[in-house]
Design a protein around this motif. Structure first.
Motif, PDB file in Angstrom:
ATOM      1  N   ILE A 200       2.211 -15.396  14.760  1.00  0.00           N
ATOM      2  CA  ILE A 200       3.143 -15.494  15.882  1.00  0.00           C
ATOM      3  C   ILE A 200       2.531 -16.433  16.911  1.00  0.00           C
ATOM      4  N   PHE A 201       3.208 -17.531  17.196  1.00  0.00           N
ATOM      5  CA  PHE A 201       2.758 -18.487  18.196  1.00  0.00           C
ATOM      6  C   PHE A 201       3.456 -18.185  19.521  1.00  0.00           C
ATOM      7  N   VAL A 202       2.675 -18.110  20.583  1.00  0.00           N
ATOM      8  CA  VAL A 202       3.212 -17.985  21.938  1.00  0.00           C
ATOM      9  C   VAL A 202       3.118 -19.363  22.577  1.00  0.00           C
ATOM     10  N   TRP A 203       4.274 -20.002  22.823  1.00  0.00           N
ATOM     11  CA  TRP A 203       4.320 -21.393  23.260  1.00  0.00           C
ATOM     12  C   TRP A 203       4.639 -21.503  24.752  1.00  0.00           C
ATOM     13  N   ASN A 204       4.021 -22.472  25.387  1.00  0.00           N
ATOM     14  CA  ASN A 204       4.468 -22.958  26.694  1.00  0.00           C
ATOM     15  C   ASN A 204       5.240 -24.243  26.430  1.00  0.00           C
ATOM     16  N   VAL A 205       6.558 -24.135  26.351  1.00  0.00           N
ATOM     17  CA  VAL A 205       7.364 -25.284  25.944  1.00  0.00           C
ATOM     18  C   VAL A 205       7.381 -26.360  27.018  1.00  0.00           C
ATOM     19  N   GLY A 206       6.993 -26.011  28.259  1.00  0.00           N
ATOM     20  CA  GLY A 206       6.936 -27.042  29.290  1.00  0.00           C
ATOM     21  C   GLY A 206       5.864 -28.073  29.019  1.00  0.00           C
ATOM     22  N   THR A 207       4.766 -27.657  28.393  1.00  0.00           N
ATOM     23  CA  THR A 207       3.679 -28.575  28.050  1.00  0.00           C
ATOM     24  C   THR A 207       3.523 -28.762  26.545  1.00  0.00           C
ATOM     25  N   SER A 208       4.354 -28.087  25.731  1.00  0.00           N
ATOM     26  CA  SER A 208       4.323 -28.207  24.260  1.00  0.00           C
ATOM     27  C   SER A 208       2.992 -27.755  23.671  1.00  0.00           C
ATOM     28  N   THR A 209       2.365 -26.769  24.295  1.00  0.00           N
ATOM     29  CA  THR A 209       1.070 -26.281  23.814  1.00  0.00           C
ATOM     30  C   THR A 209       1.153 -24.778  23.569  1.00  0.00           C
ATOM     31  N   PRO A 210       0.399 -24.263  22.587  1.00  0.00           N
ATOM     32  CA  PRO A 210       0.394 -22.810  22.350  1.00  0.00           C
ATOM     33  C   PRO A 210      -0.470 -22.086  23.370  1.00  0.00           C
ATOM     34  N   ILE A 211       0.052 -20.991  23.900  1.00  0.00           N
ATOM     35  CA  ILE A 211      -0.716 -20.140  24.810  1.00  0.00           C
ATOM     36  C   ILE A 211      -1.643 -19.219  24.028  1.00  0.00           C
ATOM     37  N   ASN A 212      -1.143 -18.690  22.913  1.00  0.00           N
ATOM     38  CA  ASN A 212      -1.916 -17.747  22.109  1.00  0.00           C
ATOM     39  C   ASN A 212      -1.348 -17.747  20.694  1.00  0.00           C
ATOM     40  N   ILE A 213      -2.176 -17.377  19.729  1.00  0.00           N
ATOM     41  CA  ILE A 213      -1.762 -17.220  18.340  1.00  0.00           C
ATOM     42  C   ILE A 213      -2.112 -15.798  17.915  1.00  0.00           C
ATOM     43  N   ILE A 214      -1.102 -14.999  17.570  1.00  0.00           N
ATOM     44  CA  ILE A 214      -1.293 -13.596  17.191  1.00  0.00           C
ATOM     45  C   ILE A 214      -1.479 -13.523  15.679  1.00  0.00           C
ATOM     46  N   LYS A 215      -2.620 -12.957  15.244  1.00  0.00           N
ATOM     47  CA  LYS A 215      -2.984 -12.969  13.827  1.00  0.00           C
ATOM     48  C   LYS A 215      -3.199 -11.562  13.258  1.00  0.00           C
ATOM     49  N   CYS A 216      -2.546 -10.558  13.818  1.00  0.00           N
ATOM     50  CA  CYS A 216      -2.816  -9.180  13.396  1.00  0.00           C
ATOM     51  C   CYS A 216      -1.928  -8.715  12.253  1.00  0.00           C
ATOM     52  N   HIS A 217      -0.973  -9.520  11.793  1.00  0.00           N
ATOM     53  CA  HIS A 217      -0.048  -9.073  10.751  1.00  0.00           C
ATOM     54  C   HIS A 217      -0.549  -9.530   9.377  1.00  0.00           C
ATOM     55  N   PRO A 218      -0.675  -8.599   8.436  1.00  0.00           N
ATOM     56  CA  PRO A 218      -1.148  -8.986   7.097  1.00  0.00           C
ATOM     57  C   PRO A 218      -0.043  -9.460   6.163  1.00  0.00           C
ATOM     58  N   ASP A 219       1.221  -9.325   6.581  1.00  0.00           N
ATOM     59  CA  ASP A 219       2.321  -9.685   5.694  1.00  0.00           C
ATOM     60  C   ASP A 219       3.455 -10.301   6.510  1.00  0.00           C
ATOM     61  N   VAL A 220       4.608 -10.463   5.875  1.00  0.00           N
ATOM     62  CA  VAL A 220       5.740 -11.146   6.498  1.00  0.00           C
ATOM     63  C   VAL A 220       6.251 -10.338   7.688  1.00  0.00           C
ATOM     64  N   ILE A 221       6.549 -11.044   8.788  1.00  0.00           N
ATOM     65  CA  ILE A 221       7.061 -10.411  10.006  1.00  0.00           C
ATOM     66  C   ILE A 221       8.580 -10.353   9.917  1.00  0.00           C
ATOM     67  N   TYR A 222       9.139  -9.171  10.207  1.00  0.00           N
ATOM     68  CA  TYR A 222      10.579  -8.963  10.075  1.00  0.00           C
ATOM     69  C   TYR A 222      11.345  -9.137  11.393  1.00  0.00           C
ATOM     70  N   SER A 223      10.750  -8.744  12.520  1.00  0.00           N
ATOM     71  CA  SER A 223      11.465  -8.841  13.791  1.00  0.00           C
ATOM     72  C   SER A 223      10.480  -8.763  14.943  1.00  0.00           C
ATOM     73  N   MET A 224      10.941  -9.205  16.141  1.00  0.00           N
ATOM     74  CA  MET A 224      10.160  -9.156  17.379  1.00  0.00           C
ATOM     75  C   MET A 224      11.088  -8.748  18.513  1.00  0.00           C
ATOM     76  N   SER A 225      10.522  -8.066  19.515  1.00  0.00           N
ATOM     77  CA  SER A 225      11.319  -7.664  20.671  1.00  0.00           C
ATOM     78  C   SER A 225      10.405  -7.433  21.866  1.00  0.00           C
ATOM     79  N   PHE A 226      10.782  -8.012  23.040  1.00  0.00           N
ATOM     80  CA  PHE A 226      10.053  -7.805  24.290  1.00  0.00           C
ATOM     81  C   PHE A 226      10.575  -6.565  25.010  1.00  0.00           C
ATOM     82  N   ASN A 227       9.715  -5.970  25.837  1.00  0.00           N
ATOM     83  CA  ASN A 227      10.195  -4.932  26.741  1.00  0.00           C
ATOM     84  C   ASN A 227      10.840  -5.586  27.964  1.00  0.00           C
ATOM     85  N   ARG A 228      11.191  -4.785  28.957  1.00  0.00           N
ATOM     86  CA  ARG A 228      12.007  -5.285  30.065  1.00  0.00           C
ATOM     87  C   ARG A 228      11.332  -6.406  30.846  1.00  0.00           C
ATOM     88  N   ASP A 229      10.040  -6.273  31.168  1.00  0.00           N
ATOM     89  CA  ASP A 229       9.346  -7.283  31.956  1.00  0.00           C
ATOM     90  C   ASP A 229       8.522  -8.244  31.105  1.00  0.00           C
TER      91      ASP A 229
END
Length: 691
Positions: A200-229
Motif C-alpha cells: 500500500i503506497f501512501v502518496w502526496n500527489v502534490g509532489t508526486s512522492t510516496p509518504i510511506n509504503i505499508i508492507k505488512c500484508h502477506p497476500d492480496v489486499i481486498y479493501s481499504m477504509s479510513f476512519n472519520r478523521d
C-alpha cells in the motif's frame, strides 16, 4: 400467553358454584373469567414489536428513462471494484476498449443516449481497475490500472469533446497491477493505492512522492477504509485477517480473523463510532456480515448470515443517517440497515428489489443529493446485461416539501481540514462540515471550481480556487460610500455639512436665496443639462490631476479618503442621535472634514484610482442633486494629514529607500560579474595569441 397461563392456574373449582349442576355452564363461566383477566393484563403491557426509526420506510426510486445514461460500453472486467464514480458535477464510468484502458466522464445533466464517439480518458496502457474523485476538487479524478500506475486527471467544466491522454500526475511505484485507490477524508492531496504486489503506497500527489509504503500484508489486499478523521486505516486481505493500521507509519495496531471463506471480503469504517462493518463468506460459502469494535477484533459484536448467493457483497456507509447499504455484484437488490449504539448494534430495514443484475454501483456524496425530495442517498447502477447506467434514489417519505433538518445534519464539505504536510507531522482533524440547507437554496454551492495544473519548475500541483478569486476581486474593488443621511443626500452636495450655529444664523438669508436659485435651475431643462455637463468635466479634470501627481500621492489621497470616511461616519451617527433630542452643537459639526465649499474634495478623494468609482460618484450626483460651481471648486483645500497618515507616508518612503538600495546592490553585483567575465576574455585572448 404467559399471563394467560398464570390466570388459568387460578381457575375457581366447582365448590364456588354450589347451585350449578350443569357442567357446561360451569365450564363456560370459567373460560369467560380467564379471557377477561387475560385481556386486562395484556392491555397493561406496552407493545414492543415495532422499533421507532425515521428510516424504517426508506424506499428506492429509479430515475425515468430520460434521466438515465444509455449506450454506455461498460467494462466486462471481473475485478470487484465499483467501476463507477460520481460527484455533484460529473459521472465517470470505466468502459470496455480493445486495447489499453479507458473511462468516460459525463456531466450529470448530459443524460439520455450517448454518442458513440464520446470523449474518453485513454492515457493508461492497461485496463482501468478503479476510479475515485478527489473529495476536495470536483474536477480531479484518480485512476488505477493494470499498467502498475496511478494517474490524476483534470476534467474541464463541460467534459471532453475528444479523447484525452495528457494527465496531471503519474504515480509509479507498484511492481504489479494497481487494484484499489482511496482518498484521505480530511487531508488534501493524500492518496492511497493498493496493488497485487501486497503493498500500500501512501502518496502526496502534490509532489508526486510516496509518504510511506505499508508492507505488512502477506497476500492480496481486498479493501481499504479510513476512519472519520483519517488517523486509522482498516484493511482486509486474502489471508482472512482484518487489520487496523497507522497509515503514517504502517504499524499494525489491531488484527484478527475476519470471515473464514475463501472469497473476497470487504470492510468499511462506521464513521466516528469506533466500529467496523465487514462482508464476506462463511466456511460453507454463505454470504454474511459482521460488526466489530476497533478495540477488540478477536470476536465480532454481531455476525449474521445473509443468503447463499455467490456474488461479492460491497458495503456503502452514510455517516449522516448512520445507514449502511449492502449490494452484491450480480444481484438485483440492495439491502440497507441502520446502525445503533446499543445491542443488537444493527437493525435490518428493508431492501430495494429490481429484476436486472448490477455490474457495479457508484454513489453520490451527500452534498450532491436533492434535499427537496428527501433523498438521503443516490446510487448509479451499472446494468450487467445492457449498456445502461441508472440512478437510484433512496428517499424518506415525507409529505412536506420544505427542508427537513432531522434528515440532513451538517455533512462533509469539499474543503480539506489540513494539508498533506500537516498530516505527515501527525496532526488529525475532523472533516470540515457544511449545511445541506445551503445546497438546497444554492445548488452551485455544493460544487467546487478549482483549476489545477502541474508546475514543472517546482514539481508540484498548483491549485487555484475560482470561488476565492471572485471573492478577492470583489473585495479589492474600491467602495464609494455615502455616509450622509437620505434627506441631505437628496438635497445635493451643497448641503453635505451642517454649518455651525453662528454661521447658520448669519447666512440663513443667503441659503434661502440659493435654494430659490436651485429650484429655478431644476425647472429649466437647459440649466439641468449644463449642470450635468459641468459635473462630468470636473470629475474628469480631478481624475487627471490626481493621476498626474504619481502613485505616491494616490496612496496618500486614499489614506485621506479613509480618514474622511471614518470621520464622516462618526459625525453622521452622532448627528442622527443628537437630532432626536436637540439642535446640533459646534463640537458635533467639527467632526465633519468636508465643508460646503470643498464638497468635491470628498467625492474625488474617495473615488481616486478607479474610473468606476468616479463614475459611481457622478451617477449619484446626477440623480437629482445640484453640484458645486467652478468658482467653488477653485477653493478646495486639502485637510492636514493625521498621525496615522504621516506614519504610513514614513513607512512608504522607507520601503522605497530599501527597494532602491536593493537595486543598487544588484547593479553592483552585475557590474562585478561583467568585469570578471571581461577579465577572463582578456586572459583567454592573451593565451590564444601566445600559443
Amino acid at each position: 400467553m404467559a399471563s394467560a397461563a398464570i390466570q388459568v392456574s387460578n381457575v375457581p373449582d366447582e365448590t364456588q358454584f354450589p347451585h350449578s349442576t350443569n357442567t357446561e355452564t360451569r365450564r363456560s363461566t370459567i373460560i369467560s373469567q380467564v379471557v377477561d383477566e387475560a385481556m386486562t393484563n395484556t392491555s397493561q403491557l406496552s407493545f414492543r414489536g415495532v422499533r421507532a426509526s425515521k428510516f424504517r420506510h426508506v424506499y428506492g426510486q429509479t430515475a425515468r428513462k430520460d434521466k438515465c445514461y444509455e449506450n454506455v460500453k461498460i467494462t466486462k472486467d471481473a475485478h470487484d471494484s465499483n467501476c463507477c464514480a460520481a460527484n455533484p458535477k460529473f459521472l465517470a464510468i470505466i468502459t470496455e476498449v480493445a486495447g489499453g484502458g479507458a473511462f468516460i466522464v459525463l456531466p450529470l445533466e448530459k443524460t439520455g443516449r450517448l454518442d458513440l464517439n464520446v470523449g474518453k480518458v485513454t492515457g493508461h496502457a492497461g485496463p482501468v481497475l478503479d476510479i475515485k474523485w478527489n473529495p476536495f476538487n470536483d474536477n480531479v479524478i484518480a485512476s488505477a490500472s493494470e499498467d502498475c500506475t496511478v494517474k490524476l486527471w483534470h476534467i474541464p467544466d463541460g467534459g471532453f469533446t475528444e479523447n484525452v491522454q495528457q494527465w496531471l500526475v503519474e504515480l509509479r511505484g507498484h511492481k504489479r497491477r494497481c487494484t484499489y485507490i482511496e482518498w484521505h477524508p480530511t487531508a488534501d492531496n493524500v492518496l492511497l493505492s493498493a496493488g497485487s504486489d501486497h503493498l500500500i503506497f501512501v502518496w502526496n500527489v502534490g509532489t508526486s512522492t510516496p509518504i510511506n509504503i505499508i508492507k505488512c500484508h502477506p497476500d492480496v489486499i481486498y479493501s481499504m477504509s479510513f476512519n472519520r478523521d483519517g488517523s486509522l486505516l482498516a484493511t482486509t486481505c486474502k489471508d482472512k485477517q482484518l487489520r487496523i493500521l497507522d497509515p503514517r507509519t504502517g504499524r499494525v495496531i489491531k488484527e484478527g480473523i475476519c470471515h473464514v471463506g475463501s472469497k473476497s471480503s470487504k470492510v468499511v469504517y462506521l464513521g466516528d463510532t469506533g466500529r467496523l462493518f465487514t462482508t464476506g463468506f462463511s466456511r460453507q460459502s454463505d454470504r454474511q456480515y459482521a460488526l466489530w469494535s476497533q478495540d477488540d477484533l478477536s470476536t465480532p459484536l454481531r455476525c449474521e448470515m445473509i443468503d447463499s448467493s455467490s456474488g461479492i457483497l460491497i458495503p456503502y456507509y452514510d455517516p449522516d443517517t448512520r445507514m449502511i447499504y449492502v449490494a452484491g455484484k450480480g444481484d438485483g437488490n440492495i439491502r440497507y440497515y441502520e446502525i445503533v449504539d446499543e445491542e443488537p448494534w444493527i437493525h435490518y430495514l428493508t431492501q430495494f428489489l429490481s429484476g436486472s443484475p448490477q455490474r457495479g454501483l457508484g454513489y453520490m456524496p451527500k452534498r450532491g443529493v436533492q434535499t427537496q425530495l428527501c433523498e438521503t442517498f443516490r446510487f448509479y447502477k451499472l446494468h450487467a446485461t445492457r449498456g445502461l447506467c441508472e440512478p437510484i434514489s433512496m428517499i424518506v417519505p415525507r409529505k412536506s416539501e420544505t427542508y427537513q433538518d432531522d434528515l440532513y445534519p451538517d455533512t462533509a464539505a469539499p474543503t480539506p481540514a489540513l494539508t498533506a504536510e500537516e498530516w505527515i507531522k501527525g496532526i488529525n482533524r475532523d472533516p470540515v462540515l457544511m449545511s445541506m440547507k445551503t445546497g438546497s437554496v444554492l445548488p452551485h454551492a455544493v460544487r467546487t471550481f478549482k483549476p489545477v495544473r502541474y508546475d514543472p519548475v517546482e514539481r508540484k500541483l498548483q491549485t487555484s480556487d475560482k470561488n476565492n478569486d471572485k471573492k478577492f476581486a470583489f473585495i479589492t474593488q474600491e467602495t464609494v460610500v455615502d455616509y450622509r443621511p437620505v434627506e441631505r443626500a437628496e438635497s445635493g452636495f451643497h448641503d453635505m455639512n451642517p454649518s455651525t450655529d453662528e454661521d447658520e444664523m448669519a447666512s440663513s438669508d443667503s441659503h434661502e436665496n440659493d435654494e430659490d436659485d436651485d429650484d429655478e435651475d431644476d425647472s429649466d431643462p437647459t440649466a439641468q443639462r449644463e449642470r450635468i455637463r459641468r459635473n462630468h468635466v470636473w470629475a474628469i479634470i480631478s481624475l487627471l490631476e490626481e493621476q498626474a501627481k504619481g502613485p505616491y500621492h494616490l496612496m496618500m489621497r486614499a489614506a485621506d479618503a479613509k480618514a474622511a470616511k471614518t470621520s464622516c461616519n462618526l459625525g453622521t451617527k452622532f448627528q442622527q442621535t443628537q437630532q432626536m433630542w436637540s439642535r446640533p452643537t459646534r463640537s458635533m459639526t467639527q467632526l465633519n472634514m468636508v465643508s460646503p465649499t470643498n464638497g468635491i474634495h470628498k467625492a474625488n478623494s474617495i473615488g481616486i484610482g478607479s474610473i468606476g468609482s468616479i463614475g459611481a460618484t457622478n451617477q449619484r450626483a446626477i440623480s437629482g442633486s445640484a453640484f458645486i460651481t467652478s468658482e467653488k471648486a477653485i477653493e478646495i483645500i486639502d485637510a492636514p494629514l493625521q498621525g496615522t497618515e504621516l506614519r504610513r507616508a514614513y513607512d512608504a518612503q522607507g520601503e522605497e529607500i530599501r527597494r532602491l538600495k536593493q537595486q543598487l546592490v544588484l547593479k553592483d553585483r552585475r557590474i562585478h560579474e561583467l568585469e570578471e567575465q571581461l577579465q577572463r576574455f582578456k586572459m583567454s585572448f592573451i593565451t590564444d595569441s601566445t600559443a
